[in-house]
Write an enzyme that holds these catalytic residues in place. Structure first.
Site, PDB file in Angstrom:
ATOM      1  N   GLU A  86       0.857  -1.196   0.000  1.00 50.95           N
ATOM      2  CA  GLU A  86       0.000   0.000   0.000  1.00 50.95           C
ATOM      3  C   GLU A  86       0.884   1.233   0.000  1.00 50.95           C
ATOM      4  OE1 GLU A  86      -2.836  -0.317   3.192  1.00 50.95           O
ATOM      5  OE2 GLU A  86      -3.616  -2.229   2.450  1.00 50.95           O
ATOM      6  N   HIS A  92      -7.951   1.250   1.786  1.00 52.20           N
ATOM      7  CA  HIS A  92      -7.805   0.803   3.182  1.00 52.20           C
ATOM      8  C   HIS A  92      -8.538   1.756   4.146  1.00 52.20           C
ATOM      9  CE1 HIS A  92      -4.993  -1.587   6.067  1.00 52.20           C
ATOM     10  NE2 HIS A  92      -6.139  -1.292   6.665  1.00 52.20           N
TER      11      HIS A  92
END
Ligand SMILES: NC(=O)C1=CN([C@@H]2O[C@H](COP(=O)(O)OP(=O)(O)OC[C@H]3O[C@@H](n4cnc5c(N)ncnc54)[C@H](O)[C@@H]3O)[C@@H](O)[C@H]2O)C=CC1
Ligand SMILES: O=C(O)C(=O)COP(=O)(O)O
Length: 469
Positions: free
Chosen positions: A317, A347
């Site tokens: 990420e 997220h």
């Protein structure tokens, strides 16, 4: 961990002792520098029930990464600590530089505190994960270095469950595609492949805090719930536990994943598992990116086996907002972006005002209690040890925190050192290779502290010694 550390301990007058205080080779006077004013800060306490503050709290340096909520920042600042708060995570080289200096670090899910990074964290005594997951921290390396780790086990569970509920309906109705089309000016009114969720079966993998909440919410929408978990758990409502992952995948219209990132859950959903899923079923992953084999998902969606998916978490990420999500980071990113009825979120499962402010309070409180009083209640990598707080009517007390290797004979040797004083209370417990001892001893004077500290540091079993109050 080298012995040369720079960790605040307490002087008798409450002044700073951040002077290489944990290096036994330095003069004890460098450690306990204040011969006068014994307990002067105690004398200034007006109420006998008022809690004492150990050492000079202004010496405690705190680094907060990943935009930790202001509630948590405020609690730590109110303690008097020096708090630096950054919006995003840091790449490894910058993290290594920054972590050298701090006593407390607060992170969320992105910052990787590996054994390599922790090796440089010479002053670090505690890590706060302002989230549920602790997979981003090498918990064993931290424990072996005498660094306690805290998290917030359920403050964002409801937020994740609500996001998943919204995604179940959105996938069943192809909501994201219709919205994107209309954003582009295209009117595309269709009912083919769009369904009610009432009467459908939700399969929950991992029936913990989030899975539980979800189970209740899904039943309220008229869904049947089955779940798979490695432990035997009480069902909410009329949900039914199934014995295998295969049984769950074969029986569910929607599969949602809520397991931790551990070796057993790596690529838990891959080609074989997509093979077991019903044709036209849906997959939701808001757990960790490593749990789903993304190329296998792409394949299953292209073949039509999976009618839609919602992905909130990814193996890699970006460090912060604005960073780009593409094939420089993940080879399959472009494949994902090209698929229909695939909801991609950055997220955000736990990203609500309610969750973040509750997490801020919970974790910051635990950090302050650990720094000031040594309490490990709620720690995820240390035994849980606590003694009641010392109060102003207990003069000349010292609290010893001794983190040590869990080997035979240590307690006898520690008690030989402490035994010259009155040990008012003591608690000790072990977890794996590390044990944690807390003792309050009374009738201690300035010279005693230095000698106590040095004697404990000299024991071969020592991981870390702290002297509070
Ligand atoms: N997307 C997001 O923003 C968020 C993601 N999470 C992730 O969700 C995960 C789950 O959170 P909680 O429900 O609070 O955790 P939890 O610890 O309460 O529940 C996890 C459940 O998974 C089960 N489990 C473990 N290994 C398993 C396996 N191999 N197969 C089946 N079940 C297994 C456990 O027995 C437990 O019941 C967290 O570990 C975290 O990684 C958590 C919060 C926010
Ligand atoms: O709580 C968790 O484990 C999460 O995944 C949420 O992470 P975040 O705080 O949004 O980085």
């Amino acid at each position: 961990m080298s012995a040369a550390q720079n960790i605040p301990t307490r002087n008798r007058d409450g002044a700073s002792a951040v002077t290489n205080s944990f290096d036994p080779s330095t003069s004890p006077t460098a450690t306990f520098t204040s011969p006068s004013n014994s307990f002067s800060h105690r004398a200034s306490q007006s109420s006998s029930t008022k809690q004492l503050k150990p050492f000079n709290t202004q010496d405690v340096k705190v680094l907060l990464l990943e935009n930790i909520n202001v509630t948590g920042q405020d609690i730590l600042r109110q303690q008097g600590y020096q708090v630096e708060a950054l919006k995003s995570s840091l790449p490894e080289d910058q993290l290594i530089e920054k972590i050298k200096d701090v006593h407390v670090i607060g992170i969320r899910s992105k910052t990787k505190l590996t054994a390599k990074v922790l090796e440089h964290a010479k002053n670090l005594i505690v890590i706060g994960c302002f989230c549920i997951g602790t997979n981003q921290v090498d918990l064993t390396a931290a424990a072996n270095a005498g660094i306690a780790v805290f998290n917030s086990p359920f403050s964002n569970s409801r937020s994740v469950a609500e996001l998943v509920i919204s995604e179940i309906i959105a996938l069943a109705r192809q909501l994201a595609d219709r919205s994107m089309e209309l954003h582009k000016g295209i009117w595309n009114k269709v009912s083919a492949g769009c369904w009610e969720v009432r009467g459908k079966t939700l399969g929950i993998v991992g029936y913990g805090h989030i899975g539980n909440q979800l189970s209740v919410l899904a039943e309220a929408m008229g869904m049947s719930v089955i779940y798979y978990d490695v432990v035997n758990l009480m069902s909410m409502g009329t949900a039914k536990q199934v014995p295998t992952l295969k049984a769950l995948l074969e029986g569910a219209d929607f599969v949602t994943l809520h397991v931790p990132e551990i070796p057993e859950t790596q690529n838990m959903i891959s080609t074989e598992q997509f093979g077991y899923m019903r044709k036209g079923s849906y997959l939701i992953n808001a757990s960790r990116g490593t749990v789903v084999d993304i190329p296998a998902l792409v394949e299953a969606m292209r073949s039509g086996k999976i009618a839609g998916a919602a992905i909130d978490v990814y193996p890699n990420e970006p460090a912060g907002n604005g960073d780009y999500f593409n094939k420089e980071l993940n080879t399959w990113a472009e494949d994902l972006r090209s698929l229909k009825n695939l909801i991609l979120t950055p997220h955000i499962g736990g990203s609500t005002e309610e969750a973040q402010s509750a997490i801020g309070v919970e974790v910051a409180d635990a950090l302050a209690k650990y720094v000031n009083e040594g309490s490990t209640v709620g720690a995820v990598n240390m035994p849980e040890v606590n003694l009641r707080s010392l109060t102003a009517d207990e003069p000349n007390h010292v609290r010893i925190i001794y983190i040590h290797k869990n080997v035979p004979g240590v307690l006898r040797r520690v008690n030989e050192v402490l035994g010259e004083h009155n040990v008012d209370k003591q608690m000790t417990d072990s977890r794996g290779d590390v044990a944690y001892l807390m003792a309050d001893i009374s009738n201690v004077n300035q010279r005693d502290i230095a000698s106590l500290y040095n004697s404990l540091e000299d024991l071969g079993s020592r991981v870390r010694t702290r002297v509070l109050y």
